[in-house]
Design an enzyme around this catalytic site. Structure first.
Site, PDB file in Angstrom:
ATOM      1  N   HIS A 160      45.166 -18.943  27.482  1.00  0.00           N
ATOM      2  CA  HIS A 160      43.839 -18.345  27.407  1.00  0.00           C
ATOM      3  C   HIS A 160      43.419 -17.818  28.773  1.00  0.00           C
ATOM      4  CE1 HIS A 160      43.093 -22.414  28.897  1.00  0.00           C
ATOM      5  NE2 HIS A 160      42.069 -21.875  29.539  1.00  0.00           N
ATOM      6  N   HIS A 202      42.866 -15.348  35.027  1.00  0.00           N
ATOM      7  CA  HIS A 202      44.298 -15.673  35.066  1.00  0.00           C
ATOM      8  C   HIS A 202      44.630 -16.441  33.797  1.00  0.00           C
ATOM      9  CE1 HIS A 202      42.145 -19.236  36.538  1.00  0.00           C
ATOM     10  NE2 HIS A 202      43.037 -19.862  35.778  1.00  0.00           N
TER      11      HIS A 202
HETATM   12  O1  3AM Z   1      42.656 -21.347  33.338  1.00  0.00           O
HETATM   13  P1  3AM Z   1      41.506 -22.274  33.241  1.00  0.00           P
HETATM   14  O2  3AM Z   1      40.257 -21.719  33.879  1.00  0.00           O
HETATM   15  O3  3AM Z   1      41.282 -22.764  31.866  1.00  0.00           O
HETATM   16  O4  3AM Z   1      40.151 -25.509  34.047  1.00  0.00           O
HETATM   17  C1  3AM Z   1      40.895 -25.304  35.222  1.00  0.00           C
HETATM   18  C2  3AM Z   1      41.460 -23.922  35.315  1.00  0.00           C
HETATM   19  O5  3AM Z   1      41.935 -23.548  34.051  1.00  0.00           O
HETATM   20  C3  3AM Z   1      42.162 -26.123  35.170  1.00  0.00           C
HETATM   21  O6  3AM Z   1      43.032 -25.498  36.084  1.00  0.00           O
HETATM   22  C4  3AM Z   1      42.703 -24.119  36.203  1.00  0.00           C
HETATM   23  C5  3AM Z   1      42.485 -23.776  37.642  1.00  0.00           C
HETATM   24  O7  3AM Z   1      41.449 -24.552  38.182  1.00  0.00           O
HETATM   25  N1  3AM Z   1      41.919 -27.513  35.534  1.00  0.00           N
HETATM   26  C6  3AM Z   1      41.073 -27.962  36.481  1.00  0.00           C
HETATM   27  N2  3AM Z   1      41.110 -29.304  36.525  1.00  0.00           N
HETATM   28  C7  3AM Z   1      41.985 -29.706  35.589  1.00  0.00           C
HETATM   29  C8  3AM Z   1      42.473 -30.961  35.148  1.00  0.00           C
HETATM   30  N3  3AM Z   1      42.059 -32.108  35.703  1.00  0.00           N
HETATM   31  C9  3AM Z   1      42.496 -28.560  34.942  1.00  0.00           C
HETATM   32  N4  3AM Z   1      43.410 -28.614  33.963  1.00  0.00           N
HETATM   33  C10 3AM Z   1      43.818 -29.850  33.589  1.00  0.00           C
HETATM   34  N5  3AM Z   1      43.380 -30.986  34.166  1.00  0.00           N
END
Ligand code: 3AM
Length: 206
Positions: free
Chosen positions: A157, A72
């Site tokens: 990304h 996603h």
């Molecule tokens: O799309 P991605 O995989 O980069 O990294 C986590 C994931 O992003 C991000 O939210 C998405 C769904 O889990 N994520 C998790 N914890 C986070 C945080 N504390 C976070 N983004 C910002 N702060």
């Protein structure tokens, strides 16, 4: 009174835990959900991202690879909250000003922390700046409804894997484009060590 919007709305507040006093929807304990808002991907774009991941593995990279069904583009990480109605309303408000727009895959990239490993991803190009505009209107709509300001800046990304090592020198230029038709509110849960993302609410761009 919260009125959920959109076809897929379930938006029903968890009740009782909404922390009105602080102006924040963050909750202490209770059954809050871990929420984020993302752009879902069509099958051909998942396949293209999975192809980059396969090439990355063939390059010799190792780590915790994300299953393609979980790919996603995160628009806004909300975190622990049970304010589903407020999140759905913010999405509805932001989607009102948004038409479907083009996004394009680009090269492999990596976020490196302090450790040796990194988070590996396919960079997403937002050439017309539509995703950024959506991010900004969504941010304002969430803020108006009592959510904290998002701390991370938008860097579009598709995450391919975490704790990735061995990706030095890897490149995989791509150019596939797709039309973003809407945004989805997901609950993120760890189920037997695997991340499971459950769609809770969808807003289409019209
Ligand atoms: O799309 P991605 O995989 O980069 O990294 C986590 C994931 O992003 C991000 O939210 C998405 C769904 O889990 N994520 C998790 N914890 C986070 C945080 N504390 C976070 N983004 C910002 N702060």
């Amino acid at each position: 009174q919260c009125k959920p919007h959109g076809a897929g709305a379930l938006a029903k507040s968890g009740g009782g835990l909404y922390n009105e006093g602080t102006g924040s929807h963050k909750t202490k304990g209770g059954h809050a959900m871990r929420l984020f808002i993302a752009i879902a991907l069509p099958p051909d774009i998942r396949r293209a991202a999975a192809d980059t991941a396969a090439r990355l593995r063939a390059h010799g990279a190792e780590g915790r690879f994300v299953p393609p069904e979980n790919y996603h583009i995160t628009l806004r990480f909300i975190g622990e909250s049970n304010a589903l109605c407020e999140a759905a309303e913010a999405m509805h408000s932001a989607a009102r000003d948004c038409r479907p727009f083009l996004l394009r895959l680009s090269d492999y990239g990596a976020f490196s922390g302090k450790s040796e490993s990194s988070t590996g991803f396919v960079t997403v190009r937002d050439d017309q700046g539509e995703l950024r505009r959506l991010y900004e209107t969504l941010e304002a709509a969430l803020w108006e409804r009592g959510f904290d300001r998002g701390r991370s800046r938008l860097m579009p990304h598709i995450t391919l894997g975490r704790s990735i090592t061995g990706d030095t020198g890897f490149a995989c230029p791509r150019n596939e484009a797709f039309t973003a038709q809407g945004m989805t509110l997901y609950e993120s849960q760890s189920v037997r060590g695997q991340m499971a993302y459950t769609p809770l609410h969808k807003e289409l761009f019209v």
